[in-house]
Structure formats: C-alpha cells, structure tokens
Design a protein around this motif. Structure first.
Motif, PDB file in Angstrom:
ATOM      1  N   GLU A  73      -1.607  10.412   3.478  1.00 53.85           N
ATOM      2  CA  GLU A  73      -1.733  11.682   2.744  1.00 53.85           C
ATOM      3  C   GLU A  73      -2.611  11.539   1.507  1.00 53.85           C
ATOM      4  O   GLU A  73      -3.160  12.518   1.008  1.00 53.85           O
ATOM      5  CB  GLU A  73      -0.328  12.191   2.390  1.00 53.85           C
ATOM      6  CG  GLU A  73      -0.131  12.610   0.953  1.00 53.85           C
ATOM      7  CD  GLU A  73       1.359  12.601   0.571  1.00 53.85           C
ATOM      8  OE1 GLU A  73       1.650  12.714  -0.617  1.00 53.85           O
ATOM      9  OE2 GLU A  73       2.207  12.472   1.483  1.00 53.85           O
ATOM     10  N   ARG A  74      -2.763  10.317   1.011  1.00 50.21           N
ATOM     11  CA  ARG A  74      -3.503  10.099  -0.221  1.00 50.21           C
ATOM     12  C   ARG A  74      -4.985  10.455  -0.032  1.00 50.21           C
ATOM     13  O   ARG A  74      -5.646   9.955   0.863  1.00 50.21           O
ATOM     14  CB  ARG A  74      -3.361   8.648  -0.673  1.00 50.21           C
ATOM     15  CG  ARG A  74      -3.963   8.379  -2.029  1.00 50.21           C
ATOM     16  CD  ARG A  74      -3.901   6.915  -2.330  1.00 50.21           C
ATOM     17  NE  ARG A  74      -4.216   6.160  -1.119  1.00 50.21           N
ATOM     18  CZ  ARG A  74      -3.939   4.894  -0.942  1.00 50.21           C
ATOM     19  NH1 ARG A  74      -3.307   4.239  -1.862  1.00 50.21           N
ATOM     20  NH2 ARG A  74      -4.267   4.289   0.175  1.00 50.21           N
ATOM     21  N   GLU A 118       0.837  -1.216   0.000  1.00 51.37           N
ATOM     22  CA  GLU A 118       0.000   0.000   0.000  1.00 51.37           C
ATOM     23  C   GLU A 118       0.866   1.258   0.000  1.00 51.37           C
ATOM     24  O   GLU A 118       1.822   1.347   0.764  1.00 51.37           O
ATOM     25  CB  GLU A 118      -0.847   0.053   1.279  1.00 51.37           C
ATOM     26  CG  GLU A 118      -1.614  -1.196   1.608  1.00 51.37           C
ATOM     27  CD  GLU A 118      -2.803  -1.384   0.700  1.00 51.37           C
ATOM     28  OE1 GLU A 118      -3.423  -0.383   0.337  1.00 51.37           O
ATOM     29  OE2 GLU A 118      -3.094  -2.546   0.370  1.00 51.37           O
ATOM     30  N   GLY A 119       0.484   2.215  -0.828  1.00 52.26           N
ATOM     31  CA  GLY A 119       1.094   3.542  -0.750  1.00 52.26           C
ATOM     32  C   GLY A 119       2.536   3.651  -1.206  1.00 52.26           C
ATOM     33  O   GLY A 119       3.202   4.652  -0.942  1.00 52.26           O
ATOM     34  N   VAL A 120       3.043   2.641  -1.933  1.00 48.77           N
ATOM     35  CA  VAL A 120       4.432   2.726  -2.399  1.00 48.77           C
ATOM     36  C   VAL A 120       4.575   3.610  -3.638  1.00 48.77           C
ATOM     37  O   VAL A 120       5.675   3.983  -4.019  1.00 48.77           O
ATOM     38  CB  VAL A 120       5.048   1.333  -2.690  1.00 48.77           C
ATOM     39  CG1 VAL A 120       5.155   0.522  -1.402  1.00 48.77           C
ATOM     40  CG2 VAL A 120       4.258   0.582  -3.739  1.00 48.77           C
ATOM     41  N   GLY A 121       3.436   3.927  -4.277  1.00 49.22           N
ATOM     42  CA  GLY A 121       3.471   4.804  -5.456  1.00 49.22           C
ATOM     43  C   GLY A 121       3.195   4.096  -6.776  1.00 49.22           C
ATOM     44  O   GLY A 121       3.497   4.630  -7.847  1.00 49.22           O
ATOM     45  N   LYS A 122       2.581   2.925  -6.728  1.00 52.55           N
ATOM     46  CA  LYS A 122       2.299   2.165  -7.956  1.00 52.55           C
ATOM     47  C   LYS A 122       1.435   2.948  -8.939  1.00 52.55           C
ATOM     48  O   LYS A 122       1.762   3.055 -10.116  1.00 52.55           O
ATOM     49  CB  LYS A 122       1.554   0.851  -7.632  1.00 52.55           C
ATOM     50  CG  LYS A 122       2.329  -0.128  -6.795  1.00 52.55           C
ATOM     51  CD  LYS A 122       1.511  -1.358  -6.470  1.00 52.55           C
ATOM     52  CE  LYS A 122       0.254  -1.052  -5.671  1.00 52.55           C
ATOM     53  NZ  LYS A 122       0.507  -0.421  -4.351  1.00 52.55           N
ATOM     54  N   SER A 123       0.295   3.462  -8.456  1.00 49.44           N
ATOM     55  CA  SER A 123      -0.637   4.151  -9.364  1.00 49.44           C
ATOM     56  C   SER A 123       0.008   5.410  -9.940  1.00 49.44           C
ATOM     57  O   SER A 123      -0.156   5.708 -11.126  1.00 49.44           O
ATOM     58  CB  SER A 123      -1.929   4.502  -8.622  1.00 49.44           C
ATOM     59  OG  SER A 123      -2.523   3.333  -8.104  1.00 49.44           O
ATOM     60  N   THR A 124       0.750   6.130  -9.097  1.00 43.40           N
ATOM     61  CA  THR A 124       1.452   7.336  -9.542  1.00 43.40           C
ATOM     62  C   THR A 124       2.451   6.990 -10.643  1.00 43.40           C
ATOM     63  O   THR A 124       2.472   7.604 -11.710  1.00 43.40           O
ATOM     64  CB  THR A 124       2.221   7.961  -8.357  1.00 43.40           C
ATOM     65  OG1 THR A 124       1.287   8.247  -7.311  1.00 43.40           O
ATOM     66  CG2 THR A 124       2.944   9.218  -8.760  1.00 43.40           C
ATOM     67  N   ALA A 159      12.492   7.568  -3.125  1.00 43.59           N
ATOM     68  CA  ALA A 159      12.944   8.885  -3.594  1.00 43.59           C
ATOM     69  C   ALA A 159      11.756   9.701  -4.113  1.00 43.59           C
ATOM     70  O   ALA A 159      10.606   9.241  -4.088  1.00 43.59           O
ATOM     71  CB  ALA A 159      13.991   8.709  -4.684  1.00 43.59           C
ATOM     72  N   ALA A 160      12.041  10.916  -4.611  1.00 45.58           N
ATOM     73  CA  ALA A 160      10.994  11.772  -5.186  1.00 45.58           C
ATOM     74  C   ALA A 160      10.401  11.105  -6.432  1.00 45.58           C
ATOM     75  O   ALA A 160      11.057  10.289  -7.085  1.00 45.58           O
ATOM     76  CB  ALA A 160      11.571  13.137  -5.540  1.00 45.58           C
ATOM     77  N   MET A 161       9.161  11.466  -6.741  1.00 45.54           N
ATOM     78  CA  MET A 161       8.432  10.824  -7.848  1.00 45.54           C
ATOM     79  C   MET A 161       9.220  10.799  -9.154  1.00 45.54           C
ATOM     80  O   MET A 161       9.268   9.776  -9.831  1.00 45.54           O
ATOM     81  CB  MET A 161       7.136  11.590  -8.116  1.00 45.54           C
ATOM     82  CG  MET A 161       6.029  11.261  -7.146  1.00 45.54           C
ATOM     83  SD  MET A 161       4.582  12.231  -7.559  1.00 45.54           S
ATOM     84  CE  MET A 161       3.782  12.270  -5.959  1.00 45.54           C
ATOM     85  N   ARG A 201       2.550   7.990   3.124  1.00 46.51           N
ATOM     86  CA  ARG A 201       1.937   8.221   1.812  1.00 46.51           C
ATOM     87  C   ARG A 201       0.472   7.779   1.822  1.00 46.51           C
ATOM     88  O   ARG A 201      -0.380   8.426   1.217  1.00 46.51           O
ATOM     89  CB  ARG A 201       2.705   7.465   0.724  1.00 46.51           C
ATOM     90  CG  ARG A 201       4.049   8.101   0.426  1.00 46.51           C
ATOM     91  CD  ARG A 201       4.728   7.414  -0.728  1.00 46.51           C
ATOM     92  NE  ARG A 201       6.102   7.893  -0.874  1.00 46.51           N
ATOM     93  CZ  ARG A 201       6.983   7.370  -1.705  1.00 46.51           C
ATOM     94  NH1 ARG A 201       6.647   6.354  -2.479  1.00 46.51           N
ATOM     95  NH2 ARG A 201       8.199   7.860  -1.775  1.00 46.51           N
ATOM     96  N   ARG A 212      -1.048  -3.626 -10.302  1.00 47.67           N
ATOM     97  CA  ARG A 212      -1.249  -4.897  -9.597  1.00 47.67           C
ATOM     98  C   ARG A 212      -1.653  -6.008 -10.575  1.00 47.67           C
ATOM     99  O   ARG A 212      -2.393  -5.777 -11.523  1.00 47.67           O
ATOM    100  CB  ARG A 212      -2.329  -4.830  -8.502  1.00 47.67           C
ATOM    101  CG  ARG A 212      -2.013  -3.892  -7.345  1.00 47.67           C
ATOM    102  CD  ARG A 212      -2.985  -4.167  -6.215  1.00 47.67           C
ATOM    103  NE  ARG A 212      -2.761  -3.317  -5.054  1.00 47.67           N
ATOM    104  CZ  ARG A 212      -1.799  -3.496  -4.150  1.00 47.67           C
ATOM    105  NH1 ARG A 212      -0.961  -4.503  -4.270  1.00 47.67           N
ATOM    106  NH2 ARG A 212      -1.683  -2.686  -3.127  1.00 47.67           N
TER     107      ARG A 212
END
Ligand code: ATP
Ligand code: MG
Length: 214
Positions: free
Chosen positions: A149-150, A12-18, A191-193, A146, A95
């Motif tokens: 904050e989402r 969860e929240g690792v940034g997959k969708s981003t 790191a940053a996106m 993350r 996923r």
C-alpha cells in the motif's frame, strides 16, 4: 552534555518511518531539539552510498556489502549523529546497526557465523550506541499488505527478495532484541498507528526523565 539516541528497527513495512516521524513531532512539541534521520543515509555521502546499495543493481560480495553499509554509517555518525548528540539533541534514526546484522547477516548471509562475526567487530568500532532501540514487529501478512500500500514507486534491493529472506530478517531482529534486552524493546506494531505510537511514548518516557535530570 550528551543527548539521547533512539533507533527504530524492524523489517519492511512494519511502520518504522511512520512511527519515527510521529515520535519526532511529539518530542518537538515538548520543546526538545530533535534530529530525525535514517540509514543507510543521513549525510550527502551516505545518501549517495544508499542510492548505490539499494538501487545500484550492484553485485558486491557479502563482506563488501557489509563494509559499504558501515562506511555509510561512519560518515553519518561522524558528520551528523555524534555532533548532534554532543550538542544535547535527541537523535532518532530510522534503522541503524541492527539492520545490517538482520539484513546482511541473517537475511542475505543466512546467519553465516563468519559474516556475523565481522558485523560484530565493525559494530564495536561505531562510536555511537543507541540508548534505546525500538524493534517493531508485525506478522508477515500485515507487513506485506503495508508494503504493497505504501506509495513509494521504486522497489529496492531488499524489498524485492522472497518471503524466506524476509522471515530470516524478522527472526534476526527478534534474536537481536532478546540478546540486547537492555537496549532493545520489542513493540507490537500491528495495531493502529496511534495505538502503536502510544506504546512507544510509554517506553520512551523514562529516557526523557533521565535526559531532563542529566
Ligand atoms: N499501524 C499502522 N496501521 C496501518 N498502516 C500503517 C501502520 N503503520 C504504517 N502504516 C502504513 O504502512 C506503510 C508502511 O509504513 P512505513 O513506511 O512507516 O514502514 P517502514 O517500516 O518504514 O518500511 P520500510 O522498511 O520499507 O522503510 C505506509 O503506507 C504506512 O502509512
Ligand atoms: Mg521506512
């Protein structure tokens, strides 16, 4: 003609969708025909199952829950992923089967060998195997921040579980990435996106060359 199948995996929240969205935008900018999709979901029937599985407040047995995820996946593969790949598209899926193994097998199932064996057998029946799986990894504290904050509103069945569950899921993804090291690449997503996206583009580049030369 066959396309390129890329999956994003991780807790969860690792940034997959981003990162999936940024990669899809980048590849479209390079003129590629990209189908960005997600699991569970991606077709009307599978999205209905997603709603039930994540928000339905259900009490399915472990085996039934696994099969329901694979039922959603069967519809998604048959109706969307396989046709897109056959048409030569790049399919990016947020996923896929590794999430079933990590969440239902390692997280909920605590690594139960009977459940993991069932997941392996069902996975072998899926007629679409990713060319590349990006396994995004961040330290648990960053993932928790993350997630908090989402702006999402609803908390799903898995997000709501405790830190021990999320630790088992993360360990499960790590095991999968080490076991299937040819297909999977682990990405440090702390790191940053933009920096994470640069790493992902570097990993994806040779697959695009392969697709160009095909
Ligand atoms: N590299 C990053 N640095 C800081 N914040 C990030 C980064 N990547 C994503 N975020 C933010 O973290 C939150 C979670 O990201 P995202 O929704 O992409 O994760 P996810 O892996 O898809 O989560 P889930 O598994 O719950 O779907 C979002 O608010 C997003 O804007
Ligand atoms: Mg997401």
């Amino acid at each position: 003609m066959s396309g390129l199948f890329i999956t994003f995996e991780g807790g969860e929240g690792v940034g997959k969708s981003t990162q999936a969205r940024l990669l899809a935008d980048y590849l479209r900018g390079r003129g590629l025909d990209v189908d960005l999709t997600r699991e569970p979901g991606g077709t009307p029937g599978a999205e209905a199952l997603r709603d039930f599985l994540l928000f339905g407040g259900h009490d399915l047995s472990s085996r039934a829950e696994v099969m329901a995820h694979f039922a959603a996946r069967a519809d998604h593969v048959d109706r969307r992923i396989a046709p897109a790949l056959a048409a030569g598209k790049v399919v990016i899926c947020d996923r896929f089967t590794d999430s079933t193994e990590a969440y239902q097998g390692h997280g909920l199932g605590n690594g139960d060998p009977v459940l993991l064996d069932m997941i392996a057998r069902l996975r072998a029946l899926v007629p679409a195997v990713p060319d590349l799986t990006l396994v995004l990894q961040v330290p648990p504290a960053i993932a928790a921040a993350r997630m908090a904050e989402r702006a999402n509103g609803r908390t799903d069945r898995y997000e709501a579980l405790d830190t021990a569950f999320h630790a088992r899921v993360a360990a499960g993804f790590d095991m999968i990435a080490r076991r299937d090291a040819t297909r999977c690449r682990r990405i440090d997503a702390s790191a940053a996106m933009d920096a994470v996206q640069d790493d992902i583009r570097t990993v994806v580049a040779p697959y695009l060359k392969r697709a160009d030369n095909a």
